[in-house]
Design an enzyme around this catalytic site. Sequence first.
Site, PDB file in Angstrom:
ATOM      1  CD  GLU A 253      -5.848  40.837  12.041  1.00 39.15           C
ATOM      2  OE1 GLU A 253      -4.994  41.660  12.447  1.00 39.15           O
ATOM      3  OE2 GLU A 253      -6.291  39.913  12.752  1.00 39.15           O
TER       4      GLU A 253
ATOM      5  CD  GLN B 108      -2.683  44.443  11.956  1.00 40.30           C
ATOM      6  OE1 GLN B 108      -3.697  45.137  11.917  1.00 40.30           O
ATOM      7  NE2 GLN B 108      -2.727  43.172  12.324  1.00 40.30           N
TER       8      GLN B 108
ATOM      9  CB  SER C 216      -8.419  46.050  22.256  1.00 41.74           C
ATOM     10  OG  SER C 216      -8.330  46.179  20.845  1.00 41.74           O
TER      11      SER C 216
HETATM   12  P1  ADP Z   1      -9.114  42.095  18.610  1.00 42.31           P
HETATM   13  O1  ADP Z   1      -9.717  42.064  17.225  1.00 42.31           O
HETATM   14  O2  ADP Z   1      -8.871  43.504  19.098  1.00 42.31           O
HETATM   15  O3  ADP Z   1      -7.900  41.232  18.770  1.00 42.31           O
HETATM   16  P2  ADP Z   1     -11.428  40.538  19.300  1.00 42.31           P
HETATM   17  O4  ADP Z   1     -12.632  41.332  18.877  1.00 42.31           O
HETATM   18  O5  ADP Z   1     -10.981  39.434  18.386  1.00 42.31           O
HETATM   19  O6  ADP Z   1     -10.223  41.525  19.615  1.00 42.31           O
HETATM   20  O7  ADP Z   1     -11.681  39.854  20.724  1.00 42.31           O
HETATM   21  C1  ADP Z   1     -12.167  40.540  21.841  1.00 42.31           C
HETATM   22  C2  ADP Z   1     -12.602  39.492  22.844  1.00 42.31           C
HETATM   23  O8  ADP Z   1     -11.452  38.797  23.318  1.00 42.31           O
HETATM   24  C3  ADP Z   1     -13.247  40.012  24.109  1.00 42.31           C
HETATM   25  O9  ADP Z   1     -14.617  40.273  23.965  1.00 42.31           O
HETATM   26  C4  ADP Z   1     -13.021  38.841  25.073  1.00 42.31           C
HETATM   27  O10 ADP Z   1     -14.032  37.867  24.929  1.00 42.31           O
HETATM   28  C5  ADP Z   1     -11.739  38.203  24.568  1.00 42.31           C
HETATM   29  N1  ADP Z   1     -10.556  38.442  25.409  1.00 42.31           N
HETATM   30  C6  ADP Z   1      -9.587  37.523  25.652  1.00 42.31           C
HETATM   31  N2  ADP Z   1      -8.601  38.048  26.421  1.00 42.31           N
HETATM   32  C7  ADP Z   1      -8.940  39.330  26.671  1.00 42.31           C
HETATM   33  C8  ADP Z   1      -8.312  40.422  27.407  1.00 42.31           C
HETATM   34  N3  ADP Z   1      -7.146  40.250  28.024  1.00 42.31           N
HETATM   35  N4  ADP Z   1      -8.956  41.601  27.449  1.00 42.31           N
HETATM   36  C9  ADP Z   1     -10.144  41.760  26.837  1.00 42.31           C
HETATM   37  N5  ADP Z   1     -10.779  40.789  26.127  1.00 42.31           N
HETATM   38  C10 ADP Z   1     -10.188  39.586  26.038  1.00 42.31           C
END
Ligand code: ADP
Length: 205
Positions: A103, A105, A33
Amino acid sequence: MIEEFAFDNSEERRKVRQNGTGWVEVIAGSMFSGKSEELIRRLTRARIARQTVQVFKPKIDARYSVEEIASHSGQTHMSIPVSSTAEMLALVKDETEVVGIDEGQFFDDAIIDAVNQLAASGRRVIVAGLDQDYTGKPFHPMPHLLSIAEFITKTHAICVKCGSTANYSQRTMDSDALVEVGAADKYEARCRRCFVPHADTPTMI
Ligand code: ADP
Ligand code: ZN
């Protein structure tokens, strides 16, 4: 204008800082997200403002790199891996103005007092973390952190099935362990309609 508070450099934030008061920001949402991206964005801006920044992440998350936090889109920021809240607190330097935690959590419950303590000492604390586990249950200690935060940002992914707003991290491999560290190999973002509930999923979903 509550929205403004979610971002750097609002008037309100400057006022708080001048008064020497710290605060807590929480960035919460499902996997993919953009929590890490948003955390990295805020930390980068703090560094541009010449603030002293320290970033911590739990040792459990060995994805990508040990000394960095990394987003799924490839952005990185240096960070210090720690195995407990106590270890983190011991490493916070006197001069540190901004404490980033990724992280959230995966930290123990002591993180709640630690975050309060850091904010009480005048620091800006930014915690990113998953608000729900793979079954859709609140992922402790994030709910508690959300309730003590001055500022909350909820981030959303895109559902890989239908393109709607995704709020769930669907586990795509067979495991009942609460923690299965991984990324696109083990999880995908799903909306409320496309999320396939696990046996442990609360019935309200
Ligand atoms: P989180 O920390 O919430 O897991 P990140 O900041 O690591 O998220 O990664 C976000 C990035 O993941 C987005 O900018 C995009 O490039 C990528 N991404 C891959 N799959 C998805 C998805 N299903 N929805 C949105 N972004 C995604
Ligand atoms: Zn969907």
